[in-house]
Motif scaffolding. Structure first.
Motif, PDB file in Angstrom:
ATOM      1  N   ASP A 268       0.832  -1.209   0.000  1.00  0.00           N
ATOM      2  CA  ASP A 268       0.000   0.000   0.000  1.00  0.00           C
ATOM      3  C   ASP A 268       0.866   1.259   0.000  1.00  0.00           C
ATOM      4  OD1 ASP A 268      -2.465  -1.235  -0.087  1.00  0.00           O
ATOM      5  OD2 ASP A 268      -2.651  -1.399   2.096  1.00  0.00           O
ATOM      6  N   ALA A 269       1.927   1.235   0.795  1.00  0.00           N
ATOM      7  CA  ALA A 269       2.827   2.388   0.877  1.00  0.00           C
ATOM      8  C   ALA A 269       3.544   2.616  -0.452  1.00  0.00           C
ATOM      9  CB  ALA A 269       3.841   2.175   1.997  1.00  0.00           C
ATOM     10  N   TYR A 270       3.951   1.513  -1.086  1.00  0.00           N
ATOM     11  CA  TYR A 270       4.669   1.635  -2.361  1.00  0.00           C
ATOM     12  C   TYR A 270       3.734   2.113  -3.471  1.00  0.00           C
ATOM     13  CZ  TYR A 270       7.989   0.493  -6.075  1.00  0.00           C
ATOM     14  OH  TYR A 270       8.846   0.559  -7.153  1.00  0.00           O
ATOM     15  N   HIS A 271       2.479   1.644  -3.438  1.00  0.00           N
ATOM     16  CA  HIS A 271       1.485   2.094  -4.428  1.00  0.00           C
ATOM     17  C   HIS A 271       1.237   3.589  -4.274  1.00  0.00           C
ATOM     18  CE1 HIS A 271      -2.456   2.616  -6.373  1.00  0.00           C
ATOM     19  NE2 HIS A 271      -2.118   1.568  -7.112  1.00  0.00           N
ATOM     20  N   LYS A 272       1.142   4.043  -3.041  1.00  0.00           N
ATOM     21  CA  LYS A 272       0.935   5.466  -2.776  1.00  0.00           C
ATOM     22  C   LYS A 272       2.132   6.283  -3.273  1.00  0.00           C
ATOM     23  CE  LYS A 272      -0.116   8.734   0.958  1.00  0.00           C
ATOM     24  NZ  LYS A 272      -0.365   8.889   2.415  1.00  0.00           N
ATOM     25  N   GLN A 273       3.327   5.771  -3.022  1.00  0.00           N
ATOM     26  CA  GLN A 273       4.540   6.458  -3.456  1.00  0.00           C
ATOM     27  C   GLN A 273       4.586   6.575  -4.985  1.00  0.00           C
ATOM     28  OE1 GLN A 273       8.811   4.704  -3.687  1.00  0.00           O
ATOM     29  NE2 GLN A 273       8.684   5.612  -1.630  1.00  0.00           N
ATOM     30  N   LYS A 274       4.279   5.487  -5.669  1.00  0.00           N
ATOM     31  CA  LYS A 274       4.321   5.511  -7.135  1.00  0.00           C
ATOM     32  C   LYS A 274       3.211   6.379  -7.709  1.00  0.00           C
ATOM     33  CE  LYS A 274       6.128   2.436  -9.601  1.00  0.00           C
ATOM     34  NZ  LYS A 274       6.533   1.314 -10.454  1.00  0.00           N
ATOM     35  N   THR A 275       2.069   6.420  -7.027  1.00  0.00           N
ATOM     36  CA  THR A 275       0.964   7.273  -7.477  1.00  0.00           C
ATOM     37  C   THR A 275       1.352   8.741  -7.351  1.00  0.00           C
ATOM     38  OG1 THR A 275      -0.673   5.615  -6.801  1.00  0.00           O
ATOM     39  CG2 THR A 275      -1.459   7.875  -7.123  1.00  0.00           C
ATOM     40  N   ASN A 276       1.938   9.094  -6.226  1.00  0.00           N
ATOM     41  CA  ASN A 276       2.382  10.478  -6.020  1.00  0.00           C
ATOM     42  C   ASN A 276       3.443  10.898  -7.036  1.00  0.00           C
ATOM     43  OD1 ASN A 276       0.665  10.718  -3.837  1.00  0.00           O
ATOM     44  ND2 ASN A 276       2.229  10.222  -2.317  1.00  0.00           N
ATOM     45  N   ASP A 277       4.280   9.948  -7.409  1.00  0.00           N
ATOM     46  CA  ASP A 277       5.336  10.230  -8.392  1.00  0.00           C
ATOM     47  C   ASP A 277       4.842  10.094  -9.826  1.00  0.00           C
ATOM     48  OD1 ASP A 277       7.052  10.593  -6.277  1.00  0.00           O
ATOM     49  OD2 ASP A 277       7.929   8.587  -6.385  1.00  0.00           O
ATOM     50  N   LYS A 278       3.545   9.769  -9.975  1.00  0.00           N
ATOM     51  CA  LYS A 278       2.948   9.538 -11.303  1.00  0.00           C
ATOM     52  C   LYS A 278       3.753   8.494 -12.070  1.00  0.00           C
ATOM     53  CE  LYS A 278       0.973  14.173 -11.579  1.00  0.00           C
ATOM     54  NZ  LYS A 278       0.885  15.443 -12.334  1.00  0.00           N
ATOM     55  N   ASN A 279       4.048   7.424 -11.353  1.00  0.00           N
ATOM     56  CA  ASN A 279       4.941   6.403 -11.887  1.00  0.00           C
ATOM     57  C   ASN A 279       4.253   5.052 -12.063  1.00  0.00           C
ATOM     58  OD1 ASN A 279       7.285   5.239 -12.800  1.00  0.00           O
ATOM     59  ND2 ASN A 279       8.184   4.963 -10.776  1.00  0.00           N
ATOM     60  N   ILE A 280       2.933   5.030 -12.099  1.00  0.00           N
ATOM     61  CA  ILE A 280       2.213   3.801 -12.437  1.00  0.00           C
ATOM     62  C   ILE A 280       1.815   3.937 -13.898  1.00  0.00           C
ATOM     63  CG2 ILE A 280       0.232   2.335 -11.951  1.00  0.00           C
ATOM     64  CD1 ILE A 280       0.328   3.176  -9.088  1.00  0.00           C
ATOM     65  N   VAL A 281       2.679   3.418 -14.758  1.00  0.00           N
ATOM     66  CA  VAL A 281       2.536   3.592 -16.207  1.00  0.00           C
ATOM     67  C   VAL A 281       2.387   2.229 -16.871  1.00  0.00           C
ATOM     68  CG1 VAL A 281       3.603   4.585 -18.258  1.00  0.00           C
ATOM     69  CG2 VAL A 281       4.050   5.602 -16.024  1.00  0.00           C
ATOM     70  N   SER A 282       1.478   2.134 -17.841  1.00  0.00           N
ATOM     71  CA  SER A 282       1.288   0.860 -18.543  1.00  0.00           C
ATOM     72  C   SER A 282       2.430   0.618 -19.523  1.00  0.00           C
ATOM     73  CB  SER A 282      -0.047   0.863 -19.296  1.00  0.00           C
ATOM     74  OG  SER A 282      -0.060   1.883 -20.274  1.00  0.00           O
ATOM     75  N   TYR A 283       2.676  -0.654 -19.786  1.00  0.00           N
ATOM     76  CA  TYR A 283       3.779  -1.022 -20.678  1.00  0.00           C
ATOM     77  C   TYR A 283       3.365  -2.207 -21.536  1.00  0.00           C
ATOM     78  CZ  TYR A 283       8.578  -1.875 -22.188  1.00  0.00           C
ATOM     79  OH  TYR A 283       9.719  -2.015 -22.946  1.00  0.00           O
ATOM     80  N   ASP A 284       3.719  -2.158 -22.822  1.00  0.00           N
ATOM     81  CA  ASP A 284       3.412  -3.231 -23.766  1.00  0.00           C
ATOM     82  C   ASP A 284       4.699  -3.997 -24.064  1.00  0.00           C
ATOM     83  OD1 ASP A 284       2.610  -4.926 -25.745  1.00  0.00           O
ATOM     84  OD2 ASP A 284       1.858  -3.372 -27.099  1.00  0.00           O
ATOM     85  N   LEU A 285       4.713  -5.268 -23.708  1.00  0.00           N
ATOM     86  CA  LEU A 285       5.895  -6.098 -23.943  1.00  0.00           C
ATOM     87  C   LEU A 285       5.912  -6.696 -25.342  1.00  0.00           C
ATOM     88  CD1 LEU A 285       6.461  -8.091 -20.639  1.00  0.00           C
ATOM     89  CD2 LEU A 285       8.126  -6.657 -21.791  1.00  0.00           C
ATOM     90  N   GLY A 286       4.983  -6.243 -26.189  1.00  0.00           N
ATOM     91  CA  GLY A 286       4.912  -6.780 -27.536  1.00  0.00           C
ATOM     92  C   GLY A 286       3.836  -7.826 -27.686  1.00  0.00           C
ATOM     93  N   ASP A 287       3.036  -8.031 -26.611  1.00  0.00           N
ATOM     94  CA  ASP A 287       1.956  -9.021 -26.676  1.00  0.00           C
ATOM     95  C   ASP A 287       0.594  -8.355 -26.850  1.00  0.00           C
ATOM     96  OD1 ASP A 287       1.814  -7.803 -24.228  1.00  0.00           O
ATOM     97  OD2 ASP A 287       1.932  -9.625 -23.030  1.00  0.00           O
ATOM     98  N   SER A 288       0.643  -7.047 -27.250  1.00  0.00           N
ATOM     99  CA  SER A 288      -0.589  -6.278 -27.522  1.00  0.00           C
ATOM    100  C   SER A 288      -1.446  -6.085 -26.275  1.00  0.00           C
ATOM    101  CB  SER A 288      -1.425  -6.950 -28.627  1.00  0.00           C
ATOM    102  OG  SER A 288      -0.678  -7.048 -29.805  1.00  0.00           O
ATOM    103  N   GLU A 289      -0.848  -6.220 -25.090  1.00  0.00           N
ATOM    104  CA  GLU A 289      -1.556  -5.966 -23.840  1.00  0.00           C
ATOM    105  C   GLU A 289      -0.824  -4.894 -23.051  1.00  0.00           C
ATOM    106  OE1 GLU A 289      -2.478  -9.359 -21.466  1.00  0.00           O
ATOM    107  OE2 GLU A 289      -2.961 -10.632 -23.181  1.00  0.00           O
ATOM    108  N   GLU A 290      -1.568  -4.165 -22.262  1.00  0.00           N
ATOM    109  CA  GLU A 290      -0.982  -3.140 -21.410  1.00  0.00           C
ATOM    110  C   GLU A 290      -0.822  -3.698 -20.002  1.00  0.00           C
ATOM    111  OE1 GLU A 290       0.164  -0.228 -22.442  1.00  0.00           O
ATOM    112  OE2 GLU A 290      -0.427  -0.716 -24.487  1.00  0.00           O
TER     113      GLU A 290
END
Length: 389
Positions: A268-290
């Motif tokens: 929970d603490a790490y999720h909050k930290q990444k949210t504050n840093d706007k660092n929860i970003v989707s990524y596509d590994l080439g499988d057409s999914e985020e």
């Protein structure tokens, strides 16, 4: 005359007409490419046309391993760690090109790879002048380097399939199982208090859940349920031949594992930290999914599994902890539960073993030690009863 054909999503074919046959039909040089859009593909077409018209263009079927080598070096940059890339380049330079560099890529078969690996197992194959045979890990890395350059040729559509796929990757053999004692675990946790939250969470997760590097790297936020204190481990990330996500774990057995309250709080603490840093970003590994990977960089790209082990080594050395492999934190998790008299079936389920016999085979000697401790309780009880009489 030249033009671009779209063959699929981000897939194009470049065509350069170099003449006409006796019936007036165009004779073309063609090249499949990957591009973000048609505009980018047209830029590639201009370069391809210039290459063809200059007379320096070589058809894919004629390309030798040595001629393709520079393209592979360019291709793997950014897809491999600097250390891995440097190691593979050294192997290709010193071991692969001298023997196979003259061969056309289309002529290299599985038998060539098989002979290459078998030859490495013979005496006198060390390059440092020392006596003895190559280590299993060195032989395996040589295979992986050969696989890498051939896989690059497949990805760039120079050859249709990778002949190295027909040869099993050399096995490393079982490493020595080593674990931390309770006192060493306590010391490790004390040292982690001074570490960034990301690494503290990762190491405690490995210890309490018994997860592997690839399973940790593949974790997404959708797998974490801090309200019910559970984590679903259902995929694994491998970086053996570039980052690839597998829908199943090593044993192809998904599992849902209970987490301690303290671990849920860290998530929970790490999720909050990444949210504050706007660092929860989707990524596509080439499988057409985020994917929303938990342990990711600023662009959402997941951490490489080997980076976890590398950080762990630096951490233990810097903090003067007895070094064990990162994978041995998984063994430490199991032996900790054994010593706490947790049932073997529960331990087997948490680790994702296909059956309890696997758990017995790996941790049999630890279970025997715990069993000896359990017998002492009976001895004490019976002796006490005997004295009462």
């Amino acid at each position: 005359m030249s033009y671009v054909e779209q063959r699929g999503k981000n897939s194009f074919r470049l065509n350069v007409i170099i003449g006409y046959d006796e019936k007036g039909r165009p004779i073309s040089e063609r090249k499949p490419v990957k591009a973000k859009n048609k505009t980018e593909a047209k830029k590639m077409l201009a370069a391809f046309e210039a290459e063809v018209n200059s007379g320096n263009y070589l058809k894919p079927t004629e390309i030798t391993l040595k001629q393709f080598y520079p393209k592979w070096i360019e291709y793997v940059e950014g897809n491999q760690t600097p250390a891995t890339r440097a190691s593979y380049i050294g192997i290709v330079d010193k071991r692969i090109l001298p023997k196979y560099g003259h061969m056309k890529l289309s002529s290299i078969k599985a038998m060539h790879i098989f002979n290459f690996v078998n030859d490495l197992k013979k005496d006198g194959r060390r390059l440092d002048g020392k006596k003895g045979k190559l280590s299993k890990s060195t032989i395996r890395n040589c295979y992986k380097a050969f696989h890498s350059i051939l896989q690059c040729a497949v990805d760039l559509e120079v050859i249709k399939s990778n002949p190295a796929d027909g040869v099993k990757s050399p096995k490393l053999g079982k490493g020595k199982t080593d674990v931390y004692s309770k006192d060493e675990i306590k010391l490790m946790l004390e040292k982690l208090e001074r570490m960034p939250l990301k690494w503290k969470l990762m190491i405690i997760f490995a210890f309490t859940v018994g997860a592997r590097e690839g399973e940790i790297a593949a974790l997404e936020w959708k797998h974490i349920d801090t309200k019910n204190n559970t984590v679903s481990i259902e995929q694994s990330l491998t970086d053996e031949f570039g980052l690839n996500l597998k829908d199943t774990t090593k044993t192809e057995r998904d599992r849902k594992v209970k987490m301690p309250d303290a671990l849920s709080a860290l998530f929970d603490a790490y999720h909050k930290q990444k949210t504050n840093d706007k660092n929860i970003v989707s990524y596509d590994l080439g499988d057409s999914e985020e994917h929303l990977f938990i342990f990711s960089d600023l662009n959402g790209k997941p951490i490489r599994p080997d980076s976890i082990s590398q950080w762990w080594r630096r951490f233990t050395v810097k903090n003067k902890l007895r070094h064990i492999r990162f994978h041995d934190l998984r063994h430490t998790s199991a032996t900790f539960l054994i010593n706490e008299n947790v049932q073997s079936k529960i331990i087997s389920s948490r680790l994702g073993h296909s059956n309890i016999q696997t758990t017995m085979n790996i941790y049999g000697h630890f279970l025997e030690e715990a069993d000896e401790g359990a017998v002492e309780h009976f001895d004490n009880f019976l002796n006490k009863k005997h004295k009462e009489k």
